[in-house]
Write an enzyme that holds these catalytic residues in place. Structure first.
Site, PDB file in Angstrom:
ATOM      1  N   ARG A  63      54.063   1.954  95.678  1.00 12.95           N
ATOM      2  CA  ARG A  63      52.685   1.590  95.990  1.00 12.95           C
ATOM      3  C   ARG A  63      52.641   0.069  96.073  1.00 12.95           C
ATOM      4  O   ARG A  63      53.377  -0.614  95.342  1.00 12.95           O
ATOM      5  CB  ARG A  63      51.712   2.038  94.888  1.00 12.95           C
ATOM      6  CG  ARG A  63      51.422   3.528  94.856  1.00 12.95           C
ATOM      7  CD  ARG A  63      50.556   3.971  96.034  1.00 12.95           C
ATOM      8  NE  ARG A  63      50.218   5.384  95.983  1.00 12.95           N
ATOM      9  CZ  ARG A  63      50.884   6.353  96.604  1.00 12.95           C
ATOM     10  NH1 ARG A  63      51.961   6.064  97.322  1.00 12.95           N
ATOM     11  NH2 ARG A  63      50.488   7.600  96.528  1.00 12.95           N
ATOM     12  N   GLU A  83      45.932  -1.406 102.186  1.00 10.18           N
ATOM     13  CA  GLU A  83      46.352  -0.700 103.415  1.00 10.18           C
ATOM     14  C   GLU A  83      45.132  -0.094 104.095  1.00 10.18           C
ATOM     15  O   GLU A  83      44.230   0.384 103.415  1.00 10.18           O
ATOM     16  CB  GLU A  83      47.321   0.440 103.055  1.00 10.18           C
ATOM     17  CG  GLU A  83      48.604  -0.015 102.453  1.00 10.18           C
ATOM     18  CD  GLU A  83      49.429   1.170 101.925  1.00 10.18           C
ATOM     19  OE1 GLU A  83      49.072   2.329 102.216  1.00 10.18           O
ATOM     20  OE2 GLU A  83      50.408   0.927 101.219  1.00 10.18           O
ATOM     21  N   HIS A 110      53.333   2.891 105.685  1.00  5.76           N
ATOM     22  CA  HIS A 110      53.213   3.911 104.623  1.00  5.76           C
ATOM     23  C   HIS A 110      53.446   5.319 105.198  1.00  5.76           C
ATOM     24  O   HIS A 110      52.541   6.156 105.180  1.00  5.76           O
ATOM     25  CB  HIS A 110      51.830   3.830 103.932  1.00  5.76           C
ATOM     26  CG  HIS A 110      51.805   4.575 102.623  1.00  5.76           C
ATOM     27  ND1 HIS A 110      50.921   4.283 101.609  1.00  5.76           N
ATOM     28  CD2 HIS A 110      52.563   5.616 102.164  1.00  5.76           C
ATOM     29  CE1 HIS A 110      51.127   5.108 100.593  1.00  5.76           C
ATOM     30  NE2 HIS A 110      52.128   5.925 100.909  1.00  5.76           N
TER      31      HIS A 110
HETATM   32  P1  NAP Z   1      58.314  10.324  89.242  1.00  5.21           P
HETATM   33  O1  NAP Z   1      59.403  11.318  89.319  1.00  5.21           O
HETATM   34  O2  NAP Z   1      57.167  10.578  88.329  1.00  5.21           O
HETATM   35  O3  NAP Z   1      58.981   8.905  88.918  1.00  5.21           O
HETATM   36  C1  NAP Z   1      58.203   7.799  88.680  1.00  5.21           C
HETATM   37  C2  NAP Z   1      58.954   6.688  88.014  1.00  5.21           C
HETATM   38  O4  NAP Z   1      57.951   5.763  87.542  1.00  5.21           O
HETATM   39  C3  NAP Z   1      59.755   7.127  86.800  1.00  5.21           C
HETATM   40  O5  NAP Z   1      60.989   6.471  86.810  1.00  5.21           O
HETATM   41  C4  NAP Z   1      58.910   6.660  85.637  1.00  5.21           C
HETATM   42  O6  NAP Z   1      59.644   6.203  84.556  1.00  5.21           O
HETATM   43  C5  NAP Z   1      58.215   5.452  86.190  1.00  5.21           C
HETATM   44  N1  NAP Z   1      56.982   5.193  85.444  1.00  5.21           N
HETATM   45  C6  NAP Z   1      55.916   6.017  85.310  1.00  5.21           C
HETATM   46  N2  NAP Z   1      54.973   5.440  84.538  1.00  5.21           N
HETATM   47  C7  NAP Z   1      55.463   4.236  84.188  1.00  5.21           C
HETATM   48  C8  NAP Z   1      54.967   3.168  83.386  1.00  5.21           C
HETATM   49  N3  NAP Z   1      53.755   3.233  82.793  1.00  5.21           N
HETATM   50  N4  NAP Z   1      55.733   2.068  83.228  1.00  5.21           N
HETATM   51  C9  NAP Z   1      56.948   2.001  83.805  1.00  5.21           C
HETATM   52  N5  NAP Z   1      57.473   2.984  84.576  1.00  5.21           N
HETATM   53  C10 NAP Z   1      56.740   4.085  84.756  1.00  5.21           C
HETATM   54  O7  NAP Z   1      57.630  10.097  90.662  1.00  5.21           O
HETATM   55  P2  NAP Z   1      58.276  10.298  92.112  1.00  5.21           P
HETATM   56  O8  NAP Z   1      58.039  11.684  92.573  1.00  5.21           O
HETATM   57  O9  NAP Z   1      59.661   9.755  92.104  1.00  5.21           O
HETATM   58  O10 NAP Z   1      57.313   9.352  92.967  1.00  5.21           O
HETATM   59  C11 NAP Z   1      57.253   7.958  92.684  1.00  5.21           C
HETATM   60  C12 NAP Z   1      56.148   7.325  93.483  1.00  5.21           C
HETATM   61  O11 NAP Z   1      56.544   7.138  94.836  1.00  5.21           O
HETATM   62  C13 NAP Z   1      54.857   8.132  93.615  1.00  5.21           C
HETATM   63  O12 NAP Z   1      54.063   8.049  92.461  1.00  5.21           O
HETATM   64  C14 NAP Z   1      54.195   7.506  94.809  1.00  5.21           C
HETATM   65  O13 NAP Z   1      53.355   6.450  94.413  1.00  5.21           O
HETATM   66  C15 NAP Z   1      55.371   6.944  95.605  1.00  5.21           C
HETATM   67  N6  NAP Z   1      55.516   7.647  96.892  1.00  5.21           N
HETATM   68  C16 NAP Z   1      55.433   6.936  98.048  1.00  5.21           C
HETATM   69  C17 NAP Z   1      55.574   7.570  99.261  1.00  5.21           C
HETATM   70  C18 NAP Z   1      55.546   6.813 100.545  1.00  5.21           C
HETATM   71  O14 NAP Z   1      55.155   7.374 101.555  1.00  5.21           O
HETATM   72  N7  NAP Z   1      55.964   5.575 100.569  1.00  5.21           N
HETATM   73  C19 NAP Z   1      55.764   8.958  99.308  1.00  5.21           C
HETATM   74  C20 NAP Z   1      55.851   9.651  98.106  1.00  5.21           C
HETATM   75  C21 NAP Z   1      55.731   8.990  96.895  1.00  5.21           C
HETATM   76  P3  NAP Z   1      60.453   7.164  83.563  1.00  5.21           P
HETATM   77  O15 NAP Z   1      61.712   7.464  84.315  1.00  5.21           O
HETATM   78  O16 NAP Z   1      60.661   6.325  82.376  1.00  5.21           O
HETATM   79  O17 NAP Z   1      59.587   8.381  83.348  1.00  5.21           O
END
Ligand code: NAP
Length: 314
Positions: free
Chosen positions: A233, A262, A280
């Site tokens: 994000r 955005e 995005h």
């Molecule tokens: P995920 O499996 O929940 O992984 C999120 C990561 O963020 C984990 O490593 C987690 O750490 C870390 N995190 C969460 N809360 C935190 C905090 N308070 N402080 C520090 N680190 C924290 O999520 P995902 O499925 O990989 O998706 C990640 C993100 O990608 C989504 O939330 C979304 O915003 C973004 N995304 C973008 C697109 C795009 O089109 N560009 C598409 C899909 C998703 P831990 O490992 O310690 O739990």
């Protein structure tokens, strides 16, 4: 005709509006702000919202739908939805994890390669006639075997790391806790991570807790040969510090799929030829968007049938 029970909010394409109407009898609205204009009887009949977009959906909007039971988000990142407000009202929130991991990871790697090998600039070199008129383009930089740091080794972060391991890269990462990995190097804090690598790939969740996580200090630690890739994000990076660093050459470049404000992103990005800008669309393939829409609808159908939702957030 009876009132709809599902309200689809956001900019959906035909791929989803058809099934939303056919399978769930959904009524569609462009944005959350349209809820207030619906007749009382329609608002009272809504038990499910199929939500898509990045404009805030908070408690005040939820209160306009007194029988709302589930908000099914189209996307894994649900930072636009105030989950605390939903939980306080007994409303379930769901998202669409995993089905988009491959696409988002692919785009992260594409931007990393594009930066290292200056793919976009090289294309411009050919198109502009420079190749014929001025000769060879300046040399780029080897990517394979380089050092990469993943900020957030979650579902998508791990897919990115797995791909980059195939490029023989030395993988470092930070997460709130150390993970089981095939020998990747864990850093407890992002400044240490940035100091150890050439490429920093951000794969964190968005929202208030991670706002500015990639701070001016982290960017400084990456150094002048460093490249930042962000598919998470816009909020996860101190964007003003990133722009300053790109403009001054304090880092080498960036590949960005996400931004603050955005799609009206900061005009300073447009003047930089060291950034690859993407709109995005990390999950933006036909296959993945189809799977995301299906999972969103399956969550609503499960809820309305009195079954457990498939991918709960709260
Ligand atoms: P995920 O499996 O929940 O992984 C999120 C990561 O963020 C984990 O490593 C987690 O750490 C870390 N995190 C969460 N809360 C935190 C905090 N308070 N402080 C520090 N680190 C924290 O999520 P995902 O499925 O990989 O998706 C990640 C993100 O990608 C989504 O939330 C979304 O915003 C973004 N995304 C973008 C697109 C795009 O089109 N560009 C598409 C899909 C998703 P831990 O490992 O310690 O739990």
């Amino acid at each position: 005709m009876s009132n709809p029970t599902t309200l689809a909010i956001g900019q959906y394409t035909d791929m989803d509006t058809g099934p939303l109407a056919r399978d769930l009898g959904a009524m569609t609205l462009d944005s959350v702000s349209g809820i207030a204009g619906l007749p009382d009887a329609v608002r009272a009949g809504i038990t499910a919202v199929a939500f898509k977009g990045h404009v805030a959906f908070d408690g005040a909007a939820m209160d306009l739908l007194p029988n709302l039971g589930v908000i099914a988000n189209y996307g894994v990142g649900y930072d636009a939805i105030n989950v605390a407000d939903a939980t306080a009202r007994g409303i379930k929130v769901t998202n669409t994890p995993d089905v988009l991991n491959d696409d988002v990871a692919d785009l992260a790697v594409a931007m990393l390669l594009a930066q290292g090998r200056r793919v976009v600039q090289a294309s411009d070199w050919v198109r502009s006639g420079n190749w014929a008129n001025s000769g060879e383009i300046a040399l780029s930089r080897k990517v394979s075997g380089g050092r990469v740091g993943i900020v957030g080794l979650g579902r998508i972060g791990r897919e990115i790391a797995d791909r980059l391991a195939g490029f023989k890269m030395d993988i470092h990462y930070t997460s709130r806790s150390e993970k089981q990995t095939p020998g990747w190097t864990y850093h407890a804090d992002p400044v240490s991570l940035a100091g150890a690598v050439d490429y920093l790939v951000v794969a964190l969740v968005g929202g208030a807790e991670t706002a500015g996580y990639v701070s001016a200090e982290v960017i400084r630690a990456l150094g002048k040969d460093g490249v930042i890739v962000n598919i998470s994000r816009g909020s996860t990076i101190d964007e003003a510090a990133l722009l300053d660093a790109l403009e001054s050459g304090a880092i080498a470049g960036a590949g960005l799929d996400v931004f603050l404000n955005e799609p009206k992103i900061d005009a300073r990005f447009m003047a930089l030829d060291t950034v690859v800008l993407q709109p995005h669309h990390g999950s933006g393939t036909v296959d993945t968007r189809r799977a995301m829409g299906q999972l969103q609808r399956d969550n609503i159908a499960a809820f309305q049938a009195g079954r457990a939702v498939l991918t709960p957030v709260n």
